[in-house]
Design a protein around this motif. Structure first.
Motif, PDB file in Angstrom:
ATOM      1  N   LYS A 188       0.844  -1.186   0.000  1.00 26.88           N
ATOM      2  CA  LYS A 188       0.000   0.000   0.000  1.00 26.88           C
ATOM      3  C   LYS A 188       0.882   1.239   0.000  1.00 26.88           C
ATOM      4  O   LYS A 188       1.905   1.294   0.688  1.00 26.88           O
ATOM      5  CB  LYS A 188      -0.909   0.006   1.236  1.00 26.88           C
ATOM      6  N   VAL A 189       0.489   2.241  -0.786  1.00 29.05           N
ATOM      7  CA  VAL A 189       1.243   3.497  -0.814  1.00 29.05           C
ATOM      8  C   VAL A 189       0.778   4.345   0.368  1.00 29.05           C
ATOM      9  O   VAL A 189      -0.161   5.131   0.275  1.00 29.05           O
ATOM     10  CB  VAL A 189       1.043   4.249  -2.144  1.00 29.05           C
ATOM     11  N   ASP A 190       1.432   4.149   1.499  1.00 21.73           N
ATOM     12  CA  ASP A 190       1.115   4.900   2.705  1.00 21.73           C
ATOM     13  C   ASP A 190       2.337   5.709   3.126  1.00 21.73           C
ATOM     14  O   ASP A 190       3.334   5.797   2.390  1.00 21.73           O
ATOM     15  CB  ASP A 190       0.653   3.957   3.824  1.00 21.73           C
ATOM     16  N   TYR A 191       2.261   6.299   4.291  1.00 21.65           N
ATOM     17  CA  TYR A 191       3.347   7.158   4.772  1.00 21.65           C
ATOM     18  C   TYR A 191       4.665   6.394   4.849  1.00 21.65           C
ATOM     19  O   TYR A 191       5.714   6.894   4.421  1.00 21.65           O
ATOM     20  CB  TYR A 191       2.977   7.739   6.139  1.00 21.65           C
ATOM     21  N   GLU A 192       4.623   5.175   5.367  1.00 23.18           N
ATOM     22  CA  GLU A 192       5.847   4.390   5.510  1.00 23.18           C
ATOM     23  C   GLU A 192       6.453   4.033   4.163  1.00 23.18           C
ATOM     24  O   GLU A 192       7.676   4.074   3.977  1.00 23.18           O
ATOM     25  CB  GLU A 192       5.574   3.116   6.323  1.00 23.18           C
ATOM     26  N   PHE A 193       5.603   3.698   3.196  1.00 25.97           N
ATOM     27  CA  PHE A 193       6.127   3.362   1.878  1.00 25.97           C
ATOM     28  C   PHE A 193       6.747   4.586   1.210  1.00 25.97           C
ATOM     29  O   PHE A 193       7.801   4.484   0.560  1.00 25.97           O
ATOM     30  CB  PHE A 193       5.037   2.777   0.985  1.00 25.97           C
ATOM     31  N   LEU A 194       6.102   5.746   1.359  1.00 24.78           N
ATOM     32  CA  LEU A 194       6.640   6.961   0.744  1.00 24.78           C
ATOM     33  C   LEU A 194       7.974   7.366   1.375  1.00 24.78           C
ATOM     34  O   LEU A 194       8.840   7.929   0.698  1.00 24.78           O
ATOM     35  CB  LEU A 194       5.622   8.092   0.842  1.00 24.78           C
ATOM     36  N   LYS A 195       8.157   7.074   2.657  1.00 20.28           N
ATOM     37  CA  LYS A 195       9.456   7.312   3.291  1.00 20.28           C
ATOM     38  C   LYS A 195      10.529   6.456   2.625  1.00 20.28           C
ATOM     39  O   LYS A 195      11.648   6.927   2.346  1.00 20.28           O
ATOM     40  CB  LYS A 195       9.385   7.005   4.785  1.00 20.28           C
ATOM     41  N   LYS A 196      10.203   5.205   2.355  1.00 26.66           N
ATOM     42  CA  LYS A 196      11.148   4.318   1.674  1.00 26.66           C
ATOM     43  C   LYS A 196      11.420   4.809   0.247  1.00 26.66           C
ATOM     44  O   LYS A 196      12.554   4.748  -0.243  1.00 26.66           O
ATOM     45  CB  LYS A 196      10.600   2.893   1.648  1.00 26.66           C
ATOM     46  N   LEU A 197      10.370   5.295  -0.408  1.00 29.15           N
ATOM     47  CA  LEU A 197      10.516   5.811  -1.771  1.00 29.15           C
ATOM     48  C   LEU A 197      11.499   6.977  -1.794  1.00 29.15           C
ATOM     49  O   LEU A 197      12.393   7.039  -2.646  1.00 29.15           O
ATOM     50  CB  LEU A 197       9.148   6.255  -2.300  1.00 29.15           C
ATOM     51  N   GLU A 198      11.330   7.910  -0.856  1.00 27.70           N
ATOM     52  CA  GLU A 198      12.189   9.090  -0.810  1.00 27.70           C
ATOM     53  C   GLU A 198      13.604   8.761  -0.349  1.00 27.70           C
ATOM     54  O   GLU A 198      14.544   9.513  -0.627  1.00 27.70           O
ATOM     55  CB  GLU A 198      11.571  10.153   0.096  1.00 27.70           C
ATOM     56  N   SER A 199      13.779   7.657   0.340  1.00 28.71           N
ATOM     57  CA  SER A 199      15.116   7.271   0.820  1.00 28.71           C
ATOM     58  C   SER A 199      15.986   6.696  -0.286  1.00 28.71           C
ATOM     59  O   SER A 199      17.187   6.481  -0.085  1.00 28.71           O
ATOM     60  CB  SER A 199      14.985   6.247   1.955  1.00 28.71           C
ATOM     61  N   GLY A 200      15.399   6.442  -1.446  1.00 32.54           N
ATOM     62  CA  GLY A 200      16.160   5.880  -2.559  1.00 32.54           C
ATOM     63  C   GLY A 200      16.177   4.366  -2.593  1.00 32.54           C
ATOM     64  O   GLY A 200      16.984   3.768  -3.303  1.00 32.54           O
ATOM     65  N   LEU A 201      15.266   3.742  -1.865  1.00 30.24           N
ATOM     66  CA  LEU A 201      15.235   2.285  -1.813  1.00 30.24           C
ATOM     67  C   LEU A 201      14.904   1.670  -3.172  1.00 30.24           C
ATOM     68  O   LEU A 201      15.366   0.578  -3.500  1.00 30.24           O
ATOM     69  CB  LEU A 201      14.213   1.832  -0.765  1.00 30.24           C
ATOM     70  N   PHE A 202      14.095   2.387  -3.960  1.00 32.24           N
ATOM     71  CA  PHE A 202      13.673   1.863  -5.260  1.00 32.24           C
ATOM     72  C   PHE A 202      14.380   2.624  -6.376  1.00 32.24           C
ATOM     73  O   PHE A 202      14.448   3.847  -6.357  1.00 32.24           O
ATOM     74  CB  PHE A 202      12.155   1.971  -5.401  1.00 32.24           C
ATOM     75  N   GLU A 203      14.856   1.879  -7.355  1.00 26.13           N
ATOM     76  CA  GLU A 203      15.682   2.494  -8.399  1.00 26.13           C
ATOM     77  C   GLU A 203      14.870   3.306  -9.403  1.00 26.13           C
ATOM     78  O   GLU A 203      15.432   4.110 -10.146  1.00 26.13           O
ATOM     79  CB  GLU A 203      16.489   1.419  -9.128  1.00 26.13           C
ATOM     80  N   ASN A 204      13.564   3.099  -9.457  1.00 29.54           N
ATOM     81  CA  ASN A 204      12.731   3.847 -10.410  1.00 29.54           C
ATOM     82  C   ASN A 204      11.662   4.650  -9.665  1.00 29.54           C
ATOM     83  O   ASN A 204      10.459   4.534  -9.929  1.00 29.54           O
ATOM     84  CB  ASN A 204      12.093   2.910 -11.437  1.00 29.54           C
TER      85      ASN A 204
END
Length: 271
Positions: free
Chosen positions: A141-157
């Motif tokens: 789910k795209v929630d607050y925790e996932f968006l934190k991971k997204l902004e941390s650079g965890l995902f290459e795209n």
């Protein structure tokens, strides 16, 4: 025509339609988009652009033919030049009012206008069947925790999700407060997304995409099942829009249980 970010409540009522959340949500200020109106205080007609739909829509029901003629002048003298400056050589649009449609088609009767049916489907109950996530993938789910991971650079795209989310909502907070999203992840890559990219009242239209190399594996179906169930849990209705030529999209929606709601037309012509 004036470009505006916000309209009065009275003006909003003149330009919104319950069956067009993609564009009515922009007019109502619920989500992000571009909007031009003929009058700031008492608009009769609006041109609205949605990033998610990648198209324009014409809203309102003017009764004066001069309003349509001035609208045409704005398109010819202003908007079409802007599009050409971006390398776009066509104008794609829908018309939300059946009363307005003949007038719009008439003012451009010197153009070779092409069209295609767009099917609008909705689901008002949960999906209760089997929902099997394909091997090698995880659904988040795209929630607050996932968006934190997204902004941390965890995902290459990162931009595969972030661009469409921010273009539709402006900020992550706006998205989290008003919409729903899920992603499919393979290793450290986001390979499929489903997002509510607009909202009007309790209707959320869907934007769904799977990376080419991960298609035909059932990801769209799995994401859609999660999405519609989350919608029902939150008291909102999911809307699925697909063109007549996109048979695969419509089959996926129907498999999840989306039901036909209405049919519209999308028009385009060279500029």
């Amino acid at each position: 025509m004036f470009k505006v970010d916000k309209l009065s409540l009275k003006a909003i009522e003149n330009l919104t339609y319950d069956d067009s959340p993609n564009f009515s949500g922009i007019v109502a200020g619920e989500c992000k988009g571009d909007m031009w109106v003929d009058d700031l205080d008492n608009p009769n007609i609006a041109l609205v652009y949605s990033f998610a739909a990648d198209s324009f829509s014409i809203l309102g029901e003017p009764s004066n033919i001069q309003i349509y003629n001035k609208f045409k002048d704005f398109l010819l003298d202003n908007m079409f030049h802007q599009l050409k400056g971006k390398g776009i050589d066509y104008f794609e649009f829908s018309v939300e009012s059946e009363k307005t449609k003949p007038y719009i088609l008439h003012i451009f009767n010197n153009q070779v206008i092409q069209s295609e049916d767009e099917y609008i489907l909705r689901k008002t109950d949960k999906y209760n069947g089997n929902n099997i996530v394909p091997d090698g993938y995880e659904i988040f789910k795209v929630d607050y925790e996932f968006l934190k991971k997204l902004e941390s650079g965890l995902f290459e795209n990162k931009d595969f999700l972030a661009e469409r989310l921010l273009e539709s909502w402006g900020t992550y907070d706006n998205f989290l407060n008003k919409s729903i999203g899920y992603v499919a992840v393979n290793q450290n890559e986001i390979v499929a997304v489903i997002l509510g990219t607009a909202r009007f009242k309790n209707i959320i239209p869907i934007d769904i995409e799977t990376e080419n190399s991960h298609r035909k594996k059932g990801l769209a179906f799995a994401l859609a099942c999660y999405f519609v169930n989350e919608c029902i849990d939150n008291g909102v209705i999911a809307q699925w829009d697909c063109m007549d030529s996109n048979i695969a999209s419509r089959k996926t929606a129907e498999r999840v249980g989306f039901q036909f709601f209405k049919k519209n037309k999308v028009y385009w012509f060279d500029i």
